[in-house]
Design a protein around this motif. Structure first.
Motif, short mmCIF file in Angstrom:
data_model
loop_
_atom_site.label_atom_id
_atom_site.label_comp_id
_atom_site.label_asym_id
_atom_site.label_seq_id
_atom_site.Cartn_x
_atom_site.Cartn_y
_atom_site.Cartn_z
N GLU A 185 51.48 25.06 -18.92
CA GLU A 185 50.18 24.67 -19.48
C GLU A 185 49.05 25.24 -18.64
N ASP A 186 49.20 25.13 -17.32
CA ASP A 186 48.16 25.63 -16.41
C ASP A 186 47.99 27.14 -16.54
N VAL A 187 49.10 27.87 -16.68
CA VAL A 187 49.03 29.33 -16.83
C VAL A 187 48.31 29.69 -18.12
N SER A 188 48.58 28.95 -19.17
CA SER A 188 47.91 29.20 -20.44
C SER A 188 46.39 29.02 -20.30
N VAL A 189 45.99 27.95 -19.63
CA VAL A 189 44.56 27.71 -19.39
C VAL A 189 43.98 28.81 -18.51
N LEU A 190 44.73 29.20 -17.47
CA LEU A 190 44.29 30.25 -16.56
C LEU A 190 44.12 31.58 -17.30
N LYS A 191 45.02 31.90 -18.20
CA LYS A 191 44.90 33.14 -18.96
C LYS A 191 43.62 33.14 -19.78
N ASP A 192 43.33 32.00 -20.43
CA ASP A 192 42.10 31.91 -21.22
C ASP A 192 40.87 32.08 -20.32
N GLN A 193 40.90 31.46 -19.16
CA GLN A 193 39.78 31.58 -18.23
C GLN A 193 39.65 33.01 -17.71
N CYS A 194 40.77 33.69 -17.50
CA CYS A 194 40.73 35.09 -17.06
C CYS A 194 40.11 35.97 -18.14
N ARG A 195 40.47 35.72 -19.38
CA ARG A 195 39.87 36.50 -20.48
C ARG A 195 38.36 36.31 -20.51
N GLU A 196 37.92 35.07 -20.33
CA GLU A 196 36.48 34.80 -20.30
C GLU A 196 35.83 35.50 -19.11
N LEU A 197 36.49 35.45 -17.97
CA LEU A 197 35.96 36.11 -16.77
C LEU A 197 35.87 37.62 -16.96
N LEU A 198 36.90 38.20 -17.57
CA LEU A 198 36.88 39.65 -17.79
C LEU A 198 35.77 40.05 -18.76
N SER A 199 35.58 39.24 -19.76
CA SER A 199 34.51 39.52 -20.71
C SER A 199 33.15 39.44 -20.00
N ALA A 200 32.98 38.42 -19.17
CA ALA A 200 31.73 38.28 -18.42
C ALA A 200 31.55 39.43 -17.44
N LYS A 201 32.64 39.86 -16.81
CA LYS A 201 32.58 41.00 -15.87
C LYS A 201 32.11 42.26 -16.59
N GLN A 202 32.69 42.51 -17.76
CA GLN A 202 32.30 43.70 -18.51
C GLN A 202 30.85 43.62 -18.96
N ASP A 203 30.41 42.44 -19.38
CA ASP A 203 29.01 42.24 -19.75
C ASP A 203 28.09 42.51 -18.56
N LEU A 204 28.50 42.02 -17.39
CA LEU A 204 27.69 42.23 -16.18
C LEU A 204 27.58 43.72 -15.86
N ILE A 205 28.70 44.44 -15.93
CA ILE A 205 28.67 45.89 -15.65
C ILE A 205 27.77 46.59 -16.66
N ASP A 206 27.92 46.26 -17.94
CA ASP A 206 27.10 46.90 -18.97
C ASP A 206 25.62 46.61 -18.76
N LYS A 207 25.29 45.36 -18.44
CA LYS A 207 23.89 44.98 -18.22
C LYS A 207 23.34 45.65 -16.96
N ALA A 208 24.16 45.73 -15.92
CA ALA A 208 23.71 46.39 -14.68
C ALA A 208 23.41 47.86 -14.94
N LYS A 209 24.29 48.52 -15.69
CA LYS A 209 24.05 49.94 -16.02
C LYS A 209 22.76 50.09 -16.82
N THR A 210 22.62 49.24 -17.84
CA THR A 210 21.43 49.31 -18.70
C THR A 210 20.17 49.07 -17.88
N THR A 211 20.20 48.08 -17.02
CA THR A 211 19.04 47.76 -16.18
C THR A 211 18.74 48.89 -15.21
N LEU A 212 19.78 49.42 -14.58
CA LEU A 212 19.61 50.51 -13.62
C LEU A 212 18.99 51.73 -14.30
N VAL A 213 19.54 52.12 -15.44
CA VAL A 213 19.01 53.28 -16.17
C VAL A 213 17.59 53.01 -16.65
#
Length: 150
Positions: free
Chosen positions: A57-85
């Motif tokens: 059960e914990d691994v399932s919850v952790l996987k969902d949280q990792c997916r959310e984290l990865l999505s947020a990480k990608q958003d952060l990278i995209d926003k940082a690039k956009t802001t920098l440019v």
């Protein structure tokens, strides 16, 4: 009479299920007592099964949280690039309007940013390819690295 017979059949079925439930409860209790006597707490098969189920059960919850984290990480990278440019373009326009010659500092900053992201991606991909022999999306690689190393 058929109506009464139907109820008797249902009553018999309920009695069978009630007895089976009681028997299973007794067996469960006896197994638990036997396991407590035979195995230390950390080796009790019943407790191990409960722990495994909880971990799953914990691994399932952790996987969902990792997916959310990865999505947020990608958003952060995209926003940082956009802001920098965007900021670099504004600096270039301001310099041009003030008659100040443009420099390559912004290009260097964007190149450095991209280099950091690419090096990180390459390093992570190299580690996971050595384990899996597979190339895939960097977010999936990171997710895999997080989940499999936990």
């Amino acid at each position: 009479m058929s109506h009464h017979h139907h109820h008797q059949a249902v009553d018999n079925l309920i009695n069978i299920f009630t007895k089976a439930s009681h028997d299973l409860t007794v067996v469960h209790y006896k197994l638990e007592k036997e396991f407590q006597q035979i195995y230390p707490d950390n080796a009790n098969p019943m407790k191990l099964i409960q722990r495994i189920e909880k971990l799953q059960e914990d691994v399932s919850v952790l996987k969902d949280q990792c997916r959310e984290l990865l999505s947020a990480k990608q958003d952060l990278i995209d926003k940082a690039k956009t802001t920098l440019v965007g900021n670099w373009n504004l600096v270039q326009k301001m310099n041009a309007s003030l008659g100040i010659p443009t420099s390559n500092d912004g290009d260097d900053a964007l190149a450095d940013f991209n280099q950091v992201i690419n090096e990180w991606t390459t390093q992570l991909r190299t580690r996971t390819e050595a384990e899996d022999g597979d190339t895939e999306d960097i977010n999936n690689i990171l997710f895999s690295a997080i989940v499999h190393r936990s």
